[in-house]
Design an enzyme around this catalytic site. Structure first.
Site, PDB file in Angstrom:
ATOM      1  N   ARG A 201      -0.975   9.452 -11.618  1.00 53.28           N
ATOM      2  CA  ARG A 201      -0.528   7.905 -11.874  1.00 53.28           C
ATOM      3  C   ARG A 201      -1.019   7.607 -13.300  1.00 53.28           C
ATOM      4  NH1 ARG A 201       1.091   5.356  -7.482  1.00 53.28           N
ATOM      5  NH2 ARG A 201       2.381   4.284  -8.987  1.00 53.28           N
TER       6      ARG A 201
ATOM      7  N   LYS B 142      -0.494   0.076   4.082  1.00 57.08           N
ATOM      8  CA  LYS B 142       0.627  -0.053   3.514  1.00 57.08           C
ATOM      9  C   LYS B 142       1.944   0.385   4.506  1.00 57.08           C
ATOM     10  CE  LYS B 142      -1.017   1.537  -0.949  1.00 57.08           C
ATOM     11  NZ  LYS B 142      -0.716   2.712  -2.180  1.00 57.08           N
TER      12      LYS B 142
ATOM     13  N   PRO C  76       5.033  -0.222  -3.259  1.00 61.09           N
ATOM     14  CA  PRO C  76       4.645  -1.414  -2.717  1.00 61.09           C
ATOM     15  C   PRO C  76       3.195  -1.083  -2.259  1.00 61.09           C
ATOM     16  CG  PRO C  76       6.814  -1.182  -1.874  1.00 61.09           C
ATOM     17  CD  PRO C  76       6.322   0.149  -2.558  1.00 61.09           C
ATOM     18  N   GLU C  77       2.356  -2.064  -2.452  1.00 62.54           N
ATOM     19  CA  GLU C  77       0.930  -1.759  -1.909  1.00 62.54           C
ATOM     20  C   GLU C  77       0.630  -2.846  -0.953  1.00 62.54           C
ATOM     21  OE1 GLU C  77      -1.608  -1.649  -5.280  1.00 62.54           O
ATOM     22  OE2 GLU C  77      -0.124  -0.571  -6.323  1.00 62.54           O
TER      23      GLU C  77
END
Length: 290
Positions: free
Chosen positions: A280, A69, A2-3
């Protein structure tokens, strides 16, 4: 993971359910207890489980806010204040329910790791399938120095100037722009999803060195990141894989994403490519992004 928009959605759901409530009891899963005994620090960070539970009992939740975050629970008891910091990791989720049976999806119901019982019997529940999230009890933010290193909120008036100044530093200037904008000390809350989208919209290759992007283009990129983050907040975030807002509600931003997870560019029809940046997977269009 989650960002910023996803965490903002959780906070907006949690706040009305939690603010002003007093914690009567805290229950921690046996999985977390055993992990802590083995020194693995699963979910509850920094203090023994018994101390975590003891300190939280009779605390009143005064506020619930977001910083980058992270979720911040401002707590108070007998004139003493403290801070419970929650990070959702990859699969963390919060539920405000009167019983665990109200958690609709079995994958969350079967991985409950902390239950906060309020004085009226209602529950705040933290579930985490992969247990990469954290609950950290602090006297204040300064007790965990990494929190102080976070960049300003992207919506703050100082955030763009902060980004531009950091991007000029040698340690960032020679890195790929994708890696730089995902760094929480440079821009708060922008992870893989929204970095991918912003770079696509700006037609910037994710591997381009930051020093090879003009100041004007960097300003425009920052503005696009802010725009995308705001758009996602309004859409309830991106519900990809295991992310949910409060009580299992899904967002809809994933339906608006143009490059993240795409096999074909929606602009030119070119087959997309991917590369690893900062660990990533970065998807991009080789024709549109230079």
């Amino acid at each position: 993971m989650p960002e910023l928009p996803e965490v903002e959605g959780v906070v907006r759901g949690l706040a009305p359910a939690a603010i002003g409530r007093k914690i009567q009891q805290v229950t921690v899963s046996e999985t977390v207890i055993q992990s802590k005994l083995l020194g693995k620090e699963a979910i509850i960070k920094g203090v023994p489980t018994e101390e975590f539970v003891e300190q939280l009992v009779d605390m009143t939740i005064m506020d619930v806010t977001r910083r980058s975050k992270y979720i911040y629970f401002q707590l108070e008891k007998d004139g003493r204040s403290c801070l419970l910091v929650s990070h959702l990791g990859m699969t963390g989720a919060w539920f405000a329910v009167s019983g665990l049976e109200e958690i609709g999806e079995p994958k969350f119901r079967n991985h409950v790791h902390a239950i906060f019982t309020m004085t009226d019997g209602d529950l705040l529940v933290y579930s985490d399938i992969r247990r990469f999230g954290e609950l950290r009890l602090l006297d204040c933010e300064a007790d965990h120095p990494p929190l102080l290193k976070m960049a300003p909120e992207p919506f703050d008036s100082t955030a763009c100037d902060h980004f531009l100044a950091m991007a000029e530093l040698p340690k960032y200037a020679r890195k790929p722009i994708k890696e730089v904008i995902m760094d929480g000390q440079v821009i708060s809350g922008c992870g893989n999803i929204y970095a991918t989208e912003a770079l696509f919209r700006m037609k910037i290759h994710p591997g381009r060195k930051t020093e090879r992007i003009s100041m004007k283009r960097k300003r425009e990129l920052f503005a696009e990141i802010v725009h995308i983050l705001q758009e996602s907040i309004e859409a309830g975030g991106s519900s990809i894989s295991d992310y949910r807002n409060i009580n299992g509600q899904a967002g809809s931003m994933q339906d608006r994403l143009k490059m993240y997870g795409r096999k074909v560019c929606p602009t030119c029809g070119e087959v997309t490519r991917s590369m690893k940046i900062a660990g990533r997977t970065s998807v991009y269009c080789p024709a549109c992004q230079k």
